[in-house]
Every structure is written in C-alpha cells, then in structure tokens.
Design a protein around this motif. Sequence first.
Motif, PDB file in Angstrom:
ATOM      1  N   GLU A 265       0.815  -1.212   0.000  1.00  0.00           N
ATOM      2  CA  GLU A 265       0.000   0.000   0.000  1.00  0.00           C
ATOM      3  C   GLU A 265       0.853   1.269   0.000  1.00  0.00           C
ATOM      4  N   ILE A 266       1.901   1.292   0.825  1.00  0.00           N
ATOM      5  CA  ILE A 266       2.757   2.485   0.910  1.00  0.00           C
ATOM      6  C   ILE A 266       3.448   2.722  -0.422  1.00  0.00           C
ATOM      7  N   SER A 267       3.976   1.663  -0.993  1.00  0.00           N
ATOM      8  CA  SER A 267       4.643   1.784  -2.296  1.00  0.00           C
ATOM      9  C   SER A 267       3.669   2.233  -3.375  1.00  0.00           C
ATOM     10  N   ASP A 268       2.438   1.722  -3.341  1.00  0.00           N
ATOM     11  CA  ASP A 268       1.442   2.098  -4.348  1.00  0.00           C
ATOM     12  C   ASP A 268       1.108   3.579  -4.266  1.00  0.00           C
ATOM     13  N   ILE A 269       0.998   4.101  -3.022  1.00  0.00           N
ATOM     14  CA  ILE A 269       0.566   5.478  -2.836  1.00  0.00           C
ATOM     15  C   ILE A 269       1.640   6.460  -3.259  1.00  0.00           C
ATOM     16  N   TRP A 270       2.900   6.216  -2.837  1.00  0.00           N
ATOM     17  CA  TRP A 270       3.909   7.250  -3.110  1.00  0.00           C
ATOM     18  C   TRP A 270       4.895   6.851  -4.201  1.00  0.00           C
ATOM     19  N   ALA A 271       5.453   5.624  -4.162  1.00  0.00           N
ATOM     20  CA  ALA A 271       6.500   5.287  -5.140  1.00  0.00           C
ATOM     21  C   ALA A 271       5.929   5.140  -6.545  1.00  0.00           C
ATOM     22  N   ARG A 272       4.913   4.327  -6.696  1.00  0.00           N
ATOM     23  CA  ARG A 272       4.363   4.122  -8.040  1.00  0.00           C
ATOM     24  C   ARG A 272       3.746   5.404  -8.578  1.00  0.00           C
ATOM     25  N   ARG A 273       2.836   6.016  -7.769  1.00  0.00           N
ATOM     26  CA  ARG A 273       2.091   7.171  -8.282  1.00  0.00           C
ATOM     27  C   ARG A 273       2.958   8.427  -8.403  1.00  0.00           C
ATOM     28  N   SER A 274       3.785   8.694  -7.401  1.00  0.00           N
ATOM     29  CA  SER A 274       4.530   9.956  -7.388  1.00  0.00           C
ATOM     30  C   SER A 274       5.854   9.897  -8.126  1.00  0.00           C
ATOM     31  N   LEU A 275       6.484   8.713  -8.177  1.00  0.00           N
ATOM     32  CA  LEU A 275       7.807   8.602  -8.785  1.00  0.00           C
ATOM     33  C   LEU A 275       7.770   7.989 -10.181  1.00  0.00           C
ATOM     34  N   VAL A 277       4.859   6.891 -12.174  1.00  0.00           N
ATOM     35  CA  VAL A 277       3.821   7.249 -13.149  1.00  0.00           C
ATOM     36  C   VAL A 277       4.230   8.460 -13.990  1.00  0.00           C
ATOM     37  N   PRO A 278       4.767   9.563 -13.409  1.00  0.00           N
ATOM     38  CA  PRO A 278       5.228  10.667 -14.267  1.00  0.00           C
ATOM     39  C   PRO A 278       6.300  10.244 -15.265  1.00  0.00           C
ATOM     40  N   VAL A 279       7.180   9.345 -14.830  1.00  0.00           N
ATOM     41  CA  VAL A 279       8.227   8.835 -15.725  1.00  0.00           C
ATOM     42  C   VAL A 279       7.613   8.040 -16.864  1.00  0.00           C
ATOM     43  N   LYS A 280       6.674   7.161 -16.528  1.00  0.00           N
ATOM     44  CA  LYS A 280       6.003   6.343 -17.534  1.00  0.00           C
ATOM     45  C   LYS A 280       5.252   7.220 -18.541  1.00  0.00           C
ATOM     46  N   ASN A 334      -6.854  11.942 -17.687  1.00  0.00           N
ATOM     47  CA  ASN A 334      -5.840  12.872 -18.164  1.00  0.00           C
ATOM     48  C   ASN A 334      -4.456  12.358 -17.787  1.00  0.00           C
ATOM     49  N   ALA A 335      -3.508  12.420 -18.706  1.00  0.00           N
ATOM     50  CA  ALA A 335      -2.123  12.051 -18.413  1.00  0.00           C
ATOM     51  C   ALA A 335      -1.327  13.330 -18.240  1.00  0.00           C
ATOM     52  N   ASN A 336      -1.054  13.692 -16.998  1.00  0.00           N
ATOM     53  CA  ASN A 336      -0.371  14.952 -16.709  1.00  0.00           C
ATOM     54  C   ASN A 336       1.081  14.706 -16.353  1.00  0.00           C
ATOM     55  N   THR A 337       1.958  15.377 -17.039  1.00  0.00           N
ATOM     56  CA  THR A 337       3.372  15.344 -16.679  1.00  0.00           C
ATOM     57  C   THR A 337       4.036  16.608 -17.218  1.00  0.00           C
ATOM     58  N   ILE A 390       7.026  18.646 -12.057  1.00  0.00           N
ATOM     59  CA  ILE A 390       7.139  17.292 -12.596  1.00  0.00           C
ATOM     60  C   ILE A 390       5.804  16.816 -13.157  1.00  0.00           C
ATOM     61  N   SER A 391       4.711  17.227 -12.526  1.00  0.00           N
ATOM     62  CA  SER A 391       3.398  16.662 -12.848  1.00  0.00           C
ATOM     63  C   SER A 391       2.579  17.478 -13.832  1.00  0.00           C
ATOM     64  N   GLY A 392       2.991  18.701 -14.145  1.00  0.00           N
ATOM     65  CA  GLY A 392       2.148  19.531 -14.993  1.00  0.00           C
ATOM     66  C   GLY A 392       2.907  20.211 -16.116  1.00  0.00           C
ATOM     67  N   ALA A 393       2.175  20.552 -17.183  1.00  0.00           N
ATOM     68  CA  ALA A 393       2.760  21.275 -18.308  1.00  0.00           C
ATOM     69  C   ALA A 393       3.245  22.641 -17.839  1.00  0.00           C
ATOM     70  N   PHE A 394       4.322  23.143 -18.432  1.00  0.00           N
ATOM     71  CA  PHE A 394       5.002  24.332 -17.931  1.00  0.00           C
ATOM     72  C   PHE A 394       4.071  25.533 -17.780  1.00  0.00           C
ATOM     73  N   PHE A 395       3.350  25.895 -18.835  1.00  0.00           N
ATOM     74  CA  PHE A 395       2.526  27.099 -18.779  1.00  0.00           C
ATOM     75  C   PHE A 395       1.271  26.900 -17.933  1.00  0.00           C
TER      76      PHE A 395
END
Length: 419
Positions: A265-275, A277-280, A334-337, A390-395
């Motif tokens: 659960e801890i890995s799912d919440i922060w590692a997968r989603r925060s680290l 998913v943006p890379v993917k 939406n795929a935000n990065t 990291i998660s959103g388009a620049f503008f």
Amino acid sequence: MGKNLRIIILLSLYYYLLIWGYENMIIPKWEYQGFVNESSPENFIMSCLGVVITILSYIVLDKKDTPSSMVMNLFNLLFYIPLYVFIAYTKTVSSFFLFCILYQLALFLCYLYLPISFRPLIPRSKRYFTFIISFVLISTLVINGIYNGFKIKLDLSDVYENRLAVRDISMPSIFNYIKSSSYFVGIIALIYGLKIRNWSFVAFVTLIQLMSFAFGASKTQFFSIFICYIAFFFYTEKLRLWAPISLLFLISISIVEFKIFSTSEISDIWARRSLFVPVKISYTMYDFFETPGREFLYLRGSVFRFLGFEDPYATQEGFQRLIGYMLSGKEATNANTGLLGNDYAQFGWWSLLVFPFLRVYLLKMYDYCAQGVDKRIVVVLSIFIAFTYISGAFFTVLITNGILLVNYLLYCFPREKRL
C-alpha cells in the motif's frame, strides 16, 4: 565522513532500493499498466550512467544552498533517479535515453551559467500579501460550500472517482483558477500561521485544506498539511540532507510492509504514483511522436490557443486526454506530466533549447522572491513546486497552478528584516 561521500552513499542506496522495489513490488502488481521487466545489460549500463550524472549534479547543486537548487535536487531525486530505474527495466526507444541525458544536462548547465538577475520593478507590501491570502482562502471556503457542502475527507479511498466527479461539475472559470491556486496559497498561509503562532488561523487553514481535498481529491494537497507541520516543528539547518534521508525512510518502510504483511500500500501510494507514473507518462508522450505523421503541439494547446491557433488534438479532447486513454483505456483519464514528456510534445528535440531556459528563469525568480523568507517555508514550498513542475505542463503550472502567484506572495511576504 565528508558530505560528498555521504551524498554518494545515500543516493546510491536510494537507487538500489528503488531498483529492488520496482522489480519486486511494482512490476508484479502493475505490469498491466506498462511497468514491465524487459531488463538487459545495455539497459542497466544506461541506467547506471544516468544515475552517476545525477549524483554528480546533486553534489554541485547542494553547494549552492538556494531555494532553486533545492528544487533542482528534488528533480534529481523525484524524477531523474526513478526515470533511470524505469529505463533499466523497459525496452525504450533508443533515442529516449539520449534525450533524457541532454535535457538533464541542458537544465543543469543553464542553471549554473545563465546570468539571470532581477530588480524590484513591482511594489511589495504586507497588505498585498494579507489581501491575496484572505481573498483566496475565503473564496475557496465559499466555493467548497456551494459545490461540495463544506465536506471534509480524511481518507484516501475513492480519490480517482471523486476527481472524475469534480471534473464534470460546471464552474465559472474564475472559480477554477481560485480553486487551483488555493493549493499553494493554503501551504503558504498554513506555515505562516504556524510561524506567527496564530492557532485559530492555523485551524481555519487546515480545515479549508481538508475541504479542498474532499472536493478536488488531490492526494498531494492532503499530504501537504502534514508536511507543513513536520517541516515547521522539526526542520533545522543541520538537516541539509533531509530529502534523500526522508525518501530512503519511505522506501524502507514500504519494503518492511511488503516483507511482513505481503502488501504494498505504501509503495502504491507514493512510489508508483509519485515517482514512476510521471516517468512512464513522459516516455509514452515521447514514444507517441515516434509514429510517423504525429504532429507536435507548438504550444497550440496552451499559450497560442488564446491567439486563435487550433490544438491538433482538439477532437480527442486534448493531448493529455489522448495519452491518458492510451495508458489506462479510460476516456476520462488525463495524463499529466511536465519534465521531458510535455516539453517534448511541444517542439520535439528543439525543446532542449527552450524549456531548460524557461524553467531556470522561473527558478531564479523563485530565489529572488524568497530572499529573507523563513527557511522552513522555503523547504515546504520547494517540495511542492518540484512535484508541480514534474506533474504539470510548464505554462499550466505557471498560471493555473499558481507558480507566479507563489512568487509574488513570497515577494510580499512579511519579513523580520527589511531587504
């Protein structure tokens, strides 16, 4: 032990534990979402090369000890090292690794050598600070009352369902801007209230942040409350390496959870989603344009849209929605990065000449506006500025998510000494 050696050890250990967690906790559970094991010796060589460059840049940036260098090193920890873990296990397009390295180096060199300076051309006043904070907080309270009945949510269940439900609500554009900007305004207001020991104001801001989480279902907004309290009461100048130590602690307890309870659960919440998913998403965006006939955006989906230019992916409800559908199979996703993916989507390889400069310019502005501000406030803001970039388009980050407003609030922030 020298500080440089401590950095090398901490970041190497962080990379190793991310490798272990990715292989043992993320791939088995999330393979259907594209987190696969396609590792090869060549992949690991590229991965290690990228991590070596990242560690060296971290050491150089750490010596700067500025708000912007803190954000840059959070990029290294939260994006680049996870990116090179992802590359170790994924058979990516061959040119993707080259683009990643060149983008990272361009950002790093722009930061070190571009001569950017600012002068106080606009007024600064505590009255402006107080007015903006008060207006946004009260407006947010009213919006939450009108559209969500002052509900407060204290758990992380059903966040994606809530987020999709909120997206379907029709609100005036000004309400959407206030709602988005309240994220950073709430962080500044909360830690400012802690600083002046105004506990009723602290309680008021905390309640508004919880209401906003219940309405917008942003997990980052939820965790921002706890990070504000932790940073205010526990941060000291002796904890210069707080970021890698904190991330090592998080991944360690996620491994302990996996070993003892066979859950992640801890890995799912922060590692997968925060680290990861943006890379993917960044790689999927890059790979999307490898298909012949795909058209780059050239800012037509953001800045130039207001000048009458048409988004080439408007019929698919925008580029992020199209990529979100490719990743999840759901039309409403939406795929935000920000870093790499969305930048590449605008100009392709020419993005290397545009976005590193723009990002460094805004980071240097952050330095200028944060002069004399309590370091605890800067630490908290740097964490969420890094996540937002990291998660959103620049503008989008600049205007809608309120990075420019954050800079102005810091510029007007009540200081103990006159600058």
